[in-house]
Design an enzyme around this catalytic site. Structure first.
Site, mmCIF file in Angstrom:
data_model
loop_
_atom_site.group_PDB
_atom_site.id
_atom_site.type_symbol
_atom_site.label_atom_id
_atom_site.label_comp_id
_atom_site.label_asym_id
_atom_site.label_seq_id
_atom_site.Cartn_x
_atom_site.Cartn_y
_atom_site.Cartn_z
ATOM 1 N N ASP A 172 63.037 18.016 -37.595
ATOM 2 C CA ASP A 172 61.771 17.490 -38.121
ATOM 3 C C ASP A 172 61.224 16.333 -37.284
ATOM 4 O O ASP A 172 60.066 15.947 -37.424
ATOM 5 C CB ASP A 172 61.952 17.026 -39.574
ATOM 6 N N ARG A 174 55.130 32.537 -42.698
ATOM 7 C CA ARG A 174 56.436 32.115 -42.166
ATOM 8 C C ARG A 174 57.522 33.162 -42.449
ATOM 9 O O ARG A 174 57.449 33.898 -43.431
ATOM 10 C CB ARG A 174 56.804 30.743 -42.741
ATOM 11 N N GLN A 177 67.784 25.444 -44.922
ATOM 12 C CA GLN A 177 67.128 26.132 -46.045
ATOM 13 C C GLN A 177 67.827 27.456 -46.332
ATOM 14 O O GLN A 177 68.047 27.825 -47.492
ATOM 15 C CB GLN A 177 65.650 26.368 -45.725
HETATM 16 C C1 S3P Z 1 65.002 21.496 -44.588
HETATM 17 C C2 S3P Z 1 65.493 22.164 -43.511
HETATM 18 C C3 S3P Z 1 64.761 22.313 -42.255
HETATM 19 C C4 S3P Z 1 63.653 21.286 -42.149
HETATM 20 C C5 S3P Z 1 62.829 21.204 -43.395
HETATM 21 C C6 S3P Z 1 63.693 20.838 -44.579
HETATM 22 C C7 S3P Z 1 65.828 21.392 -45.811
HETATM 23 O O1 S3P Z 1 64.176 23.602 -42.211
HETATM 24 O O2 S3P Z 1 62.826 21.576 -41.041
HETATM 25 O O3 S3P Z 1 61.820 20.214 -43.233
HETATM 26 O O4 S3P Z 1 65.517 20.572 -46.690
HETATM 27 O O5 S3P Z 1 66.824 22.122 -45.900
HETATM 28 P P1 S3P Z 1 64.979 24.880 -41.646
HETATM 29 O O6 S3P Z 1 66.080 25.178 -42.592
HETATM 30 O O7 S3P Z 1 63.976 25.990 -41.577
HETATM 31 O O8 S3P Z 1 65.475 24.449 -40.290
#
Ligand code: S3P
Length: 472
Positions: free
Chosen positions: A358, A143, A189
């Protein structure tokens, strides 16, 4: 005794890693019952990390049972944080080591399947005076990590990677340089990574979200732990852009809290109940943070009967303005789904997408039962999740007899279709396994899901709870 422990551990490991753990699913007549769900996964990661950096012990109720969160706790333990369950197992106690107290881990930190663990901990490690390596399973090592490497390097950390992928070797620096950073992708994230690094910076760190607001649990929680953090209107999730800034604190204050049920896990049960006529489902104490409830709004705009009641402020109760709200949800299964307004309700795109991220595989399955079908666009981020979720969804929908067009950034389901039971492939991705388990409940004939054991990544209790409310 020691040998027996090893044999058992290896046996369990081979069970977990068996790529073809097959789950057979028979169609259901309806969903009936009530549920309480484990704590929200996204909030649990943040509670663990922020409590670990605090001075004092935080007591957290209803911490997530997800494997992903177990990975976060294991990484924190390796850096000297005390983590234990209270007698009786009701709450997790996290003995914070303070902002200066993490110890260099003796071996790489294994984030397993968890992108959140890797990206959030990278922000913390950037501000340490030791070197550490973050690694993960095969899927996580594929990733993209440049999205966090770039801002962390701008802040002064050194990050070695395998061409932008894990393992990441992070050489922290203290203090980090405070930056103002406009995120090129809408990612909570990445935002969290930069804000956590900002705790170790030499001035105010600013993150700008310009292509849609993402979940704001980090902002809310940092405030509750005593950080001077500013953000746009927390009640308005529809703002297109948002600016968040924080001042590095002298310390974080340990805080007790309770985590509401995970709305992204609830989504699978809500979908099953909405699709099966005559269903009656109640889910207690689900997190209803406005940046996470777009799934409910979208389903309602397709005519689903979903009520919410008993809204309360839970979690970090001393801070009503920043608190996470929760409530009970009631779903009644109706005769079918169709857009209730003129216009584009058959199309999901734009700033809505980060707030549905999600839930999109589940929405694609729901889209097969919507009059006029459903289109999802602007969702190329889905190709970068635990698996390529656009490709996996299209493949499984086709196996069930759905006519679907694949786009680089989404998919189009052409019309409402009676699903056919089929052999389906989870591709080792928990949300694909759960979305297609629901598809299997509304299909004609039995289905089998390959690699269904991956649901434990976010929701180990999924199949047990599903069986408890399914009527055949
Ligand atoms: C999350 C953010 C999302 C989500 C993941 C959890 C988080 O990812 O898809 O399941 O807890 O901040 P991305 O930041 O890559 O969009």
């Amino acid at each position: 005794m020691e040998k027996l422990k090893w044999i058992l551990a290896l046996a369990l490991l081979s069970l977990r890693l068996h790529p073809l753990a097959l789950m057979r699913i028979r169609p259901a007549r309806r969903i009936n019952g009530h549920l309480s769900l484990p704590g929200d996964k996204a909030i649990s990661h943040r509670a663990a990390i922020i409590s670990a950096l605090s001075s004092g012990t935080s007591r957290i109720e209803n911490f997530s049972t997800a494997d992903d969160c177990v990975a976060t706790l294991a990484c924190l333990k390796k850096m000297g944080v005390g983590v234990k369950f209270e007698t009786g197992g009701k709450a997790l106690l996290i003995e914070g080591v303070g902002l200066e107290g993490l110890r260099a881990p003796r071996s790489p930190l294994d984030c397993r399947n968890s992108g959140s663990t890797m990206r959030m901990l990278a922000g913390v490690l950037a501000g340490q005076s030791f070197e550490a390596v973050l690694t993960g399973d095969e899927s996580l090592r594929e990733r993209p990590m440049n999205r966090i490497i770039k801002p962390l390097e701008l802040m002064g950390a050194r990050v070695e990677s395998n061409e932008g992928r894990a393992p990441l070797r992070i050489n922290g620096s203290r203090p980090l340089k405070a930056i103002s950073y406009e995120m090129p992708v809408a990612s909570a994230q990445v935002k969290t990574c930069i804000l956590l690094a900002g705790l170790f910076a030499n001035g105010r760190t600013e993150v700008i979200e310009s292509s849609g607001r993402t979940r704001d649990h980090t902002e809310r929680m940092l405030h509750c732990y005593g950080v001077d953090i500013k953000t746009s209107d927390l009640q308005n999730a529809n703002l297109l852009s948002n600016k968040i800034s924080l001042e590095p604190p002298a310390e974080l204050k340990a805080h007790d809290g309770a985590i509401a049920g995970d709305i992204s896990s609830a989504a699978f049960f809500i979908a099953a109940a909405a699709l099966l006529p005559g269903s009656k489902l109640e889910i207690k104490r689900v997190g209803l943070n406005p940046t996470r409830t777009q799934f409910l709004s979208t389903l309602r705009s397709l005519g689903a009967d979903i009520r919410q009641e008993l809204i309360d402020y839970g979690g970090w109760i001393d801070f009503p303005d920043f608190n996470e709200i929760y409530g009970d949800l009631f779903v009644d299964g109706g005769p079918g789904l169709a857009p209730t307004e003129e216009g584009e309700s058959n199309v999901l795109r734009g700033a809505l997408i980060p707030q549905l991220i999600d839930e999109l595989p589940m929405l694609a399955v729901l889209g097969t039962q919507v009059i006029g079908g459903l289109t999802i666009r602007d969702a190329s981020e889905l190709r970068l999740k635990e698996t390529d979720r656009i490709a996996a969804t299209v493949e499984n929908l086709r196996a069930m007899g759905v006519e679907v067009e694949e786009h680089e950034d989404g998919l189009t389901i052409l019309s409402r279709t009676r699903l056919r039971g089929a052999r389906l492939d989870s591709h080792g991705d928990h949300r694909i396994a759960m979305a297609f388990s629901v598809a299997a409940l509304v299909a004609e004939g039995d289905s089998e899901i390959e690699g269904a054991d991956c649901v434990s990544v976010s929701f180990p209790e999924f199949y047990t709870l599903l069986e408890s409310v399914v009527e055949r």
